[in-house]
Scaffold this active site. Structure first.
Site, short mmCIF file in Angstrom:
data_model
loop_
_atom_site.label_atom_id
_atom_site.label_comp_id
_atom_site.label_asym_id
_atom_site.label_seq_id
_atom_site.Cartn_x
_atom_site.Cartn_y
_atom_site.Cartn_z
N SER A 251 0.84 -1.20 0.00
CA SER A 251 0.00 0.00 0.00
C SER A 251 0.86 1.24 0.00
O SER A 251 2.05 1.20 0.33
CB SER A 251 -0.90 0.02 1.23
OG SER A 251 -0.13 0.23 2.40
N LYS A 252 0.25 2.37 -0.36
CA LYS A 252 0.95 3.65 -0.46
C LYS A 252 1.49 4.09 0.90
O LYS A 252 2.43 4.86 0.97
CB LYS A 252 0.00 4.70 -1.02
CG LYS A 252 0.69 6.02 -1.33
CD LYS A 252 0.48 6.44 -2.75
CE LYS A 252 1.21 7.72 -3.05
NZ LYS A 252 2.23 7.58 -4.07
N ARG A 253 0.86 3.60 1.97
CA ARG A 253 1.30 4.02 3.32
C ARG A 253 2.75 3.63 3.59
O ARG A 253 3.40 4.26 4.40
CB ARG A 253 0.39 3.40 4.39
CG ARG A 253 -1.01 4.01 4.44
CD ARG A 253 -1.74 3.55 5.68
NE ARG A 253 -1.88 2.11 5.72
CZ ARG A 253 -2.86 1.43 5.12
NH1 ARG A 253 -3.77 2.07 4.42
NH2 ARG A 253 -2.92 0.12 5.22
#
Length: 475
Positions: A251-253
């Protein structure tokens, strides 16, 4: 005829996980002299992002995964954007209603939210409870005629076992009593994924559905729809997830996930494709570097694993470095030319020499400025270790001797540079690492870097003198 499809939603950028799905579909199609179709699944109009379709097409083109058919290429099975195919979905939804394999549902959002809340409290899996399933056709038609909002749900049969024969996962069994009645058509008249992809895959004659494992639980519902409509289901292959280092879903996190991010940072398309191919697929050998032709020849869905694959950025960096080092200098220069930010006005020929000298040290194309700081900054940029070396009497002695001899010359090349170093060694008695490190620090401000005699030749006499004098001023 093998026909695969890549069917992204236009909700933004193309995710690297999506690119891997497209890659596997592409490799399988090309290996079997088949076709790859690009289909845009934009039935969720609320999440559609303006310009996203163009970005997806651009990213696929950059990666060299050009589809054979799609919204930008046309074909015999279009249109290739789902929002342009609404009448088709309505036709088959009506057919399912007529055959009693679907029914109108009038439950409000408030009732469904309350149902979901109660199910959570009771630790039950979420799902529709079938309240409208028993409505008579007459009552349903009256409520529709009265203008009541409704959706169309799939009527899942009771007490059946559905077997999914998955190329990657083998036989997977599902009990229909554990499946809820999925929405097929929303109240806004748009289909859900579950109806639209069945209709499109059938009408576009898709032979193999290659997609992420998150779609596996809905596959028995898909198989039932094929059965209800009297169609033959395609073969399925559900790919393992891409994972972060902590084995959570990528994920982008925890880092970049957009294909464009990797392109902009200077990863080469062939390196990224090679890397993604090995995230799930194992060729059964120790080979790690594959050309596009080798990937098409060697790829096999049967050798794709079931477990998630960790997106190891260090491995990608290593692989990208290999591709950069194997690249022809003229091609590499074309890749980095627009990325170079230099305070010094170099000619194209000189820039090519600099790029060639730095080529071995580059991991990403964007590294060109940090690795080439000695060529692109006007003044000497001293590292901490270099500052420490300048406190040494030996370093000062070497630099003074070098400056004296260099000042007497008209020009400088690599051979003259080596001869001066030997003379300084003879006169000062300083040799080996201390000698060469002192010279390097004086010219580059660094303790490590490209070959110093080649570096000095590119910088030239005047620039080398200026740098050494500046270094002495900091000693």
């Amino acid at each position: 005829m093998v026909r695969t499809r890549f069917a992204p939603s236009p909700t933004g950028y193309l995710h690297v996980g999506g690119l891997r799905t497209a890659l596997y579909a592409y490799l399988f199609a090309k290996q079997n002299q088949g076709q790859l179709i690009l289909r845009i699944e934009d039935t969720d109009q609320e999440r559609r992002v303006e310009g996203a379709i163009e970005k997806i097409i651009e990213a696929l083109k950059w990666a060299g995964l050009e589809p054979d058919e799609g919204p930008h290429k046309g074909g015999d099975y279009g249109p290739y954007i789902q929002s342009e195919r609404i009448e088709l979905y309505k036709k088959y939804a009506d057919e399912l209603l007529e055959r009693d394999h679907a029914y109108p549902c009038f439950c409000t959002k408030e009732r469904l939210d309350e149902l979901n809340r109660i199910q959570k409290m009771q630790n039950k899996p979420p799902g529709y409870d079938g309240k409208c399933r028993s409505l008579s056709r007459e009552e349903a038609e009256q409520r529709i005629a009265a203008g009541e909002s409704y959706v169309i749900r799939q009527k899942i049969p009771e007490n059946r076992e559905i077997i999914v024969n998955d190329i990657i996962r083998g036989q997977v069994s599902f009990e229909t009593d554990l499946l809820d009645d999925q929405i097929l058509m929303k109240s806004d008249g748009f289909p859900t994924y579950h109806l639209a992809n069945i209709v499109d895959d059938h009408l576009m004659e898709i032979s193999h559905v290659i997609r992420g494992e998150e779609w596996l639980p809905s596959t028995p519902k898909n198989i039932l729809l094929y059965e209800f409509l009297g169609w033959e289901a395609p073969k399925f292959a559900h790919l393992p997830l891409l994972l972060n280092r902590d084995r959570s879903k990528l994920s982008k996190r925890q880092g970049d996930v957009a294909v464009s991010d990797y392109r902009d940072k200077g990863y080469l398309k062939d390196a990224l494709i090679n890397f993604l191919a090995l995230l799930g697929w194992n060729p059964g050998t120790n080979q790690e570097i594959f050309s596009r032709k080798e990937l098409i020849r060697e790829f096999s869905l049967e050798k794709v694993g079931k477990s998630g694959s960790v997106f190891d950025l260090e491995k990608l960096d290593w692989m990208n470095g290999i591709y950069i080092r194997e690249m022809d200098l003229d091609e590499l220069y074309q890749h980095v030319e627009d990325r170079i930010a230099s305070e010094i006005d170099w000619s194209e020929e000189e820039l090519k020499q600099i790029v060639g000298l730095l080529q071995e040290s580059l991991t990403k194309l964007n590294d060109i400025n940090s690795k080439g700081i000695i060529f692109f900054k006007e003044n000497l940029q001293l590292e901490k270790d270099a500052e420490k070396m300048l406190q040494s009497k030996e370093t000062v002695k070497v630099l003074k001797g070098f400056i004296d001899k260099l000042s007497e010359l008209d020009a400088l090349d690599r051979n003259i540079f080596v001869n001066i170093a030997r003379q300084v060694q003879k006169e000062t008695g300083i040799k080996g690492k201390q000698l060469w490190m002192s010279i390097r620090v004086g010219i580059t401000g660094q303790t490590h870097g490209p070959e110093i005699h080649k570096t000095a030749e590119i910088l030239g006499k005047e620039k080398c003198l200026e740098r050494m004098q500046e270094a002495l001023a900091n000693a």
